[in-house]
Design a protein around this motif. Structure first.
Motif, mmCIF file in Angstrom:
data_model
loop_
_atom_site.group_PDB
_atom_site.id
_atom_site.type_symbol
_atom_site.label_atom_id
_atom_site.label_comp_id
_atom_site.label_asym_id
_atom_site.label_seq_id
_atom_site.Cartn_x
_atom_site.Cartn_y
_atom_site.Cartn_z
ATOM 1 N N PHE A 144 20.550 45.899 54.237
ATOM 2 C CA PHE A 144 19.541 46.750 54.859
ATOM 3 C C PHE A 144 19.004 47.776 53.874
ATOM 4 C CE2 PHE A 144 18.458 50.765 56.923
ATOM 5 C CZ PHE A 144 17.379 50.346 57.688
ATOM 6 N N THR A 145 19.882 48.423 53.130
ATOM 7 C CA THR A 145 19.472 49.438 52.168
ATOM 8 C C THR A 145 18.560 48.847 51.105
ATOM 9 O OG1 THR A 145 21.513 50.687 52.525
ATOM 10 C CG2 THR A 145 20.322 51.129 50.484
ATOM 11 N N ILE A 146 18.934 47.696 50.581
ATOM 12 C CA ILE A 146 18.136 47.069 49.524
ATOM 13 C C ILE A 146 16.774 46.639 50.053
ATOM 14 C CG2 ILE A 146 17.991 45.071 47.995
ATOM 15 C CD1 ILE A 146 21.082 45.376 47.685
ATOM 16 N N LEU A 147 16.731 46.039 51.233
ATOM 17 C CA LEU A 147 15.446 45.621 51.798
ATOM 18 C C LEU A 147 14.549 46.831 52.073
ATOM 19 C CD1 LEU A 147 16.541 42.774 54.237
ATOM 20 C CD2 LEU A 147 15.445 42.550 51.999
ATOM 21 N N LEU A 180 9.207 61.325 50.607
ATOM 22 C CA LEU A 180 9.950 62.323 51.362
ATOM 23 C C LEU A 180 10.590 61.724 52.610
ATOM 24 C CD1 LEU A 180 10.691 65.327 51.609
ATOM 25 C CD2 LEU A 180 8.578 65.639 52.897
ATOM 26 N N LEU A 181 9.801 60.988 53.374
ATOM 27 C CA LEU A 181 10.321 60.405 54.612
ATOM 28 C C LEU A 181 11.376 59.336 54.349
ATOM 29 C CD1 LEU A 181 7.031 60.101 56.682
ATOM 30 C CD2 LEU A 181 8.871 61.752 56.980
ATOM 31 N N ASN A 182 11.080 58.403 53.481
ATOM 32 C CA ASN A 182 11.990 57.279 53.259
ATOM 33 C C ASN A 182 13.238 57.658 52.475
ATOM 34 O OD1 ASN A 182 10.417 55.506 54.682
ATOM 35 N ND2 ASN A 182 9.333 54.773 52.889
ATOM 36 N N GLY A 228 9.558 50.793 47.763
ATOM 37 C CA GLY A 228 9.085 50.762 46.376
ATOM 38 C C GLY A 228 7.743 50.074 46.232
ATOM 39 N N TRP A 229 7.545 49.031 47.008
ATOM 40 C CA TRP A 229 6.291 48.287 46.964
ATOM 41 C C TRP A 229 5.125 49.162 47.444
ATOM 42 C CZ3 TRP A 229 3.839 45.671 51.388
ATOM 43 C CH2 TRP A 229 2.778 44.852 51.013
#
Length: 161
Positions: free
Chosen positions: A126-129, A155-157, A135-136
């Motif tokens: 989940f963290t990686i996805l 900031l949010l993510n 990032g995209w």
């Protein structure tokens, strides 16, 4: 040509955003220590440390390439770069998910050293996805030089992930 005032504003907003993200990390780490205990906090940190390593392979350098090509292209070409980068990320994501779930035991032993840490696989995935998707989109806004949206997204993510 980008105006000097806008550049300084973008730098200032980015600095403030990174400062808030840093403070949120401290808060989340403190919260994790209190709620998870020392062993659980160690597991949390392990997932946080492994994620960027795998993420860099999944992104295929798109965190640098996408903003560069979006910034260099005209508005008509932006959709093309977004679409191509999405296809590339989708392919690496599919491969990543296949490896993570079909080779689950091998992945767990390789990354964590023991199958007793199998419960960390889902939070890791989940963290990686989430970081990949973040990032995209963040890279796209950086390429547009729309640092207000990029910083808000950061900031949010990053405060939540």
């Amino acid at each position: 040509m980008i105006k000097r005032k806008k550049v300084f504003k973008d730098i200032f907003l980015t600095l403030i955003t990174e400062g808030i993200v840093f403070l949120s990390f401290l808060f989340l780490y403190k919260l994790a220590v209190i709620s998870l205990g020392p062993a659980g906090f160690g597991e949390y940190l392990l997932v946080k440390r492994i994620s960027p390593w795998i993420l860099s392979v999944m992104m295929l350098g798109l965190r640098v390439a996408l903003p560069r090509y979006v910034a260099m292209s005209n508005r008509d070409q932006h959709a093309y770069y977004v679409k191509v980068s999405f296809i590339l990320i989708s392919i690496t994501t599919a491969i990543f998910l296949l490896i993570m779930f079909l080779g689950q035991n091998i992945v767990i032993k390789t990354l964590f050293g023991d199958l007793k840490y199998a419960h960390l696989l889902y939070p890791l995935v989940f963290t990686i996805l989430a970081l990949c998707f973040h990032g995209w989109i963040y890279s796209y806004y950086r390429g547009l030089m729309n640092m207000e949206k990029a910083n808000m997204l950061q900031l949010l993510n990053m405060s939540l992930i």
